[in-house]
Motif scaffolding. Structure first.
Motif, short mmCIF file in Angstrom:
data_model
loop_
_atom_site.label_atom_id
_atom_site.label_comp_id
_atom_site.label_asym_id
_atom_site.label_seq_id
_atom_site.Cartn_x
_atom_site.Cartn_y
_atom_site.Cartn_z
N TRP A 148 -3.89 17.47 -8.11
CA TRP A 148 -5.03 17.94 -8.90
C TRP A 148 -4.59 18.99 -9.93
CZ3 TRP A 148 -6.79 16.33 -3.96
CH2 TRP A 148 -7.86 15.43 -3.98
N ASN A 172 -3.90 22.48 -8.82
CA ASN A 172 -4.95 23.29 -8.18
C ASN A 172 -4.90 23.23 -6.68
OD1 ASN A 172 -6.45 24.60 -10.18
ND2 ASN A 172 -7.21 22.62 -10.84
N VAL A 173 -4.15 22.27 -6.17
CA VAL A 173 -4.01 22.11 -4.73
C VAL A 173 -2.53 21.92 -4.42
CG1 VAL A 173 -4.63 20.68 -2.74
CG2 VAL A 173 -6.28 20.98 -4.60
N GLN A 181 -0.21 18.81 -16.95
CA GLN A 181 -0.32 17.90 -15.81
C GLN A 181 0.26 16.52 -16.13
OE1 GLN A 181 -4.32 16.64 -14.95
NE2 GLN A 181 -3.81 15.88 -12.92
N ILE A 231 -7.15 23.76 -17.27
CA ILE A 231 -6.31 23.66 -16.07
C ILE A 231 -5.18 22.66 -16.22
CG2 ILE A 231 -7.97 24.47 -14.32
CD1 ILE A 231 -8.29 21.43 -13.59
N GLN A 232 -5.45 21.59 -16.98
CA GLN A 232 -4.39 20.58 -17.13
C GLN A 232 -3.22 21.12 -17.94
OE1 GLN A 232 -7.63 19.92 -18.01
NE2 GLN A 232 -8.32 18.39 -16.53
N PRO A 241 -12.01 15.34 -13.52
CA PRO A 241 -10.93 16.30 -13.77
C PRO A 241 -11.43 17.63 -14.34
CG PRO A 241 -10.77 14.42 -15.27
CD PRO A 241 -11.85 14.10 -14.29
N ASP A 242 -12.66 17.65 -14.84
CA ASP A 242 -13.16 18.91 -15.39
C ASP A 242 -13.80 19.79 -14.33
OD1 ASP A 242 -12.27 18.39 -17.93
OD2 ASP A 242 -14.06 17.23 -18.43
N MET A 243 -13.88 19.28 -13.10
CA MET A 243 -14.48 20.10 -12.04
C MET A 243 -13.40 20.80 -11.24
SD MET A 243 -17.68 18.01 -10.50
CE MET A 243 -17.60 19.07 -9.08
N LYS A 244 -13.69 21.99 -10.80
CA LYS A 244 -12.72 22.71 -9.99
C LYS A 244 -12.76 22.15 -8.58
CE LYS A 244 -10.76 27.20 -9.17
NZ LYS A 244 -9.40 26.72 -9.00
N VAL A 245 -11.59 21.77 -8.04
CA VAL A 245 -11.60 21.24 -6.68
C VAL A 245 -11.58 22.40 -5.68
CG1 VAL A 245 -10.55 18.99 -7.09
CG2 VAL A 245 -9.08 20.97 -6.77
N ILE A 294 -10.99 23.52 -1.58
CA ILE A 294 -10.33 23.08 -0.34
C ILE A 294 -11.22 23.40 0.84
CG2 ILE A 294 -8.30 23.50 1.12
CD1 ILE A 294 -6.83 24.05 -1.63
N VAL A 330 -10.02 18.13 0.62
CA VAL A 330 -10.81 18.84 -0.38
C VAL A 330 -12.28 18.54 -0.15
CG1 VAL A 330 -8.94 18.83 -2.09
CG2 VAL A 330 -10.65 17.00 -2.11
#
Ligand SMILES: Cc1cc2nc3c(=O)[nH]c(=O)nc-3n(C[C@H](O)[C@H](O)[C@H](O)COP(=O)(O)OP(=O)(O)OC[C@H]3O[C@@H](n4cnc5c(N)ncnc54)[C@H](O)[C@@H]3O)c2cc1C
Ligand SMILES: Cc1cc2nc3c(=O)[nH]c(=O)nc-3n(C[C@H](O)[C@H](O)[C@H](O)COP(=O)(O)OP(=O)(O)OC[C@H]3O[C@@H](n4cnc5c(N)ncnc54)[C@H](O)[C@@H]3O)c2cc1C
Lengths: 321, 248
Positions: A136, A139-140, A252, A271-272, B13-17, B19, B26
């Motif tokens: 991701w 992010n993970v 990414q 983020i990418q 992909p625009d959303m924050k994942v 955990i 997730v």
């Protein structure tokens, strides 16, 4: 024996630097599995590359010279890697997470009935060998185990140092006994020739984003990079808009870099994009929007117009570096 | 020409994942899903191939029943029919490739167009593994594709520049950026897609054991970088780079 096989990369008769952190990964893995590190060099006229890579603390280098390997093709490299892996009893096959590594290793994994880990950033033993990898867009982070006896890994090279040089290992010719395939052909490789260092191993990277508004305006990014002896990068939006070549894309779905110093100029900080540069030691952001997310990861931020700041900064740095 | 294309359902992909507290995965509640971005390029390329050469486009997804949404989206863009290989299991790339290999054997397409990478699991393996299982040639990271006389000529994005490769069909092509500009599904397209055939199979219908070779044991958040200092001017920036970060 549980040996580790590293597939070396080379270009223009020279070892590509991405191979070195991959060897470090292999050494760490071999320390856990109790085997030796072997290196495979495929090409045509690879003697010099084989001799060079032999100095980096490996047990043996196998090199194959054949017209079949003159130009890279997954269809010939994969069976050769499979054959070498079987010959040396490799339980781990590793390559850099470059476009070649990503292209060929999954093919190797399928043939070896091996599970594959992409972009490994760490290897450790925790009741069995485990790997870490980001997903991701970073992010993970996950910890993964490969349940098959043979494991195939691409290595995120920015997460490992180069190994120390030592005594040269034995170098041996390897005969893959392959003919050229009848279903795939290499046509051409159009190399972007540049005096600048490669993005993935530059100490300084200056990257520009969509805010630069044109390809011509990227010239000031190049001037700053040249002043600092750095490489040039770009956001995907800048590449998509045609301001910069695809090869410059960081993120990414582009390259991952980890220089000592990273300049993000007119890049918002999606983020990418962060996925490709968060590992930089020092990050400088130049953006006219004080709320741009890039400032949340930057060590130093300068709010203002890149068209004024970058040329002025370049001039001042010329007097210093 | 028969074209097979694949779509993976991924988190937006625009959303924050987020955990899960027990780090087993997730959070999926309230998460929006969409078609993997690179598969949009794959579907678009399939439509372009059909426009140029005629034929049929079959779109395949391996995933939960909700993945019919992404299959319908591909149909609304222009794919002719769909196959969902339904499973709620979290498959690794190898298992997905083994499932897809059986679908390919049943359908015998002339060409298979996939995305280069899924933006959730970021593995970049499935197309290549599939090619290996089928003993097909492959051309990954395609930014251009031309088909003539049973061969595909593919421009590829590679480190240090671009490469051109020719592969004999049937072959696997994986899409990179710049390959095309994916179209939006039109309203009439969406209406039509509702009536297009969609077959649902299970992995066992295809005779595939979907046991994973790679297991994900733990999900963690990476260490966050702290925001640093906003500097006043260029001189202060240079001072900080020299004296604080010591990078000049
Ligand atoms: C699946 C997927 C994968 C992706 N992969 C990547 C990837 O690998 N790499 C990547 O970079 N992106 C990637 N993206 C795209 C990413 O989400 C962003 O769209 C992209 O990074 C934005 O680029 P940017 O910051 O250059 O442009 P924008 O978001 O448009 O930002 C431009 C910035 O420039 C600033 N600016 C404008 N004018 C000036 C000026 N004169 N002076 C100073 N600042 C100025 C603005 O304030 C703004 O912050 C991906 C997206 C998806 C969905
Ligand atoms: C945290 C996590 C959660 C998951 N949750 C689910 C879930 O809820 N349900 C589920 O079924 N799977 C789930 N998966 C598994 C996921 O489907 C597999 O990771 C995936 O099928 C393989 O993707 P990849 O990223 O390796 O593909 P890549 O190799 O990166 O993708 C390349 C291309 O292969 C094709 N492709 C990949 N996967 C598929 C697919 N499933 N169907 C059709 N085409 C595909 C696409 O064209 C894609 O662009 C999960 C995985 C993880 C890590």
């Amino acid at each position: 024996m549980a040996n580790v096989l590293v597939v070396a990369e080379h270009l223009d008769g020279k070892l590509r630097k991405v191979t070195l952190p991959t060897i470090t990964f292999a050494q760490q893995t071999a320390a856990l599995t109790g085997g030796e590190v072997h290196v495979l060099v495929l090409g045509n006229g690879t003697d010099a590359v084989a001799a060079e890579v032999a100095k980096y603390g490996v047990s043996k280098v196998h090199f194959a010279n054949s017209p079949v390997f003159e130009n890279y093709l997954a269809e010939t490299y994969a069976p050769a890697i499979v054959k070498a892996a079987q010959a040396i009893g490799a339980t781990v096959v590793a390559a850099p997470s470059s476009t070649t590594g990503k292209d060929v290793l999954p093919r190797v994994a399928a043939k070896l009935d091996a599970g594959m880990v992409s972009d490994a950033i760490a290897v450790f033993d925790d009741g069995g060998i485990k790997f870490r990898r980001p997903l991701w867009a970073g992010n993970v982070l996950t910890t993964v185990e490969v349940v098959t006896p043979v494991k195939v890994i691409t290595v995120r090279t920015t997460d490992f140092e180069a190994p120390a040089e030592g005594d040269a290992a034995a170098v041996e010719a390897f005969d893959a006994g392959l003919a050229a395939p009848d279903n795939a052909e290499f046509v051409s490789f159009d190399q972007v020739k540049s005096e600048r260092p490669e993005l993935t191993d530059a100490a300084v990277v200056v990257a520009g984003g969509r805010g630069l508004k044109s390809g011509e305006n990227f010239q000031m990014i190049m001037n700053l990079a040249d002043t600092l002896g750095g490489a040039v990068g770009a956001s995907r939006a800048a590449v998509d808009s045609g301001y910069a070549p695809n090869d410059w894309q960081i993120g990414q779905t582009g390259k991952v870099v980890a220089p000592d110093l990273y300049f993000a100029v007119a890049i918002s900080g999606a983020i990418q994009h962060l996925a490709g540069m968060k590992g930089s030691k020092t990050i400088v952001a130049i953006n006219k929007d004080a709320d741009a997310p890039i400032f949340q990861v930057a060590d130093f931020g300068l709010v203002g117009d890149a068209f004024e700041i970058v040329p002025a900064l370049t001039e001042k740095l010329k007097g210093i570096v | 020409m028969k074209i097979l294309t694949t779509v993976k359902r991924v988190t937006d992909p625009d959303m924050k994942v987020k955990i899960k507290p027990d780090q087993s995965g997730v959070v999926t509640d309230g998460v929006e899903y969409k078609m993997n971005s690179f598969d949009e390029y794959g579907v678009e390329e399939a439509i372009k191939l059909k426009e140029a050469h005629g034929g049929e486009i079959v779109v395949v997804s391996v995933g939960p029943s909700s993945a019919t949404k992404e299959i319908r989206t591909a149909m609304a863009m222009g794919a002719d029919r769909g196959i969902l290989v339904e499973t709620d299991a979290e498959l690794d790339s190898d298992a997905v490739a083994r499932v897809l290999a059986e679908v390919v054997r049943r359908e015998s397409p002339d060409i298979i167009v996939m995305g280069k990478q899924a933006v959730d699991s970021d593995r970049n393996q499935t197309g290549q593994i599939l090619a290996s299982y089928l003993d097909y040639p492959q051309a990954t990271f395609a930014y251009s594709l031309e088909v003539a006389d049973g061969w595909a000529t593919v421009g590829r994005e590679v480190d240090g520049g671009t490469a051109t490769k020719r592969v004999k069909l049937p072959a696997i092509i994986t899409a990179d950026l710049r390959l095309n500009e994916p179209r939006y599904a039109s309203l009439p397209g969406i209406m039509k897609a509702k009536r297009k055939p969609l077959e649902t199979l299970s992995p066992s219908d295809l005779g595939v054991d979907i046991a994973n070779k790679v297991n994900v044991l733990l999900f963690e958040a990476p260490e966050e970088r702290e925001a640093g200092e906003i500097v006043e001017d260029i001189d202060t920036l240079i001072d900080r780079l020299k004296n604080k970060a010591k990078v000049l």
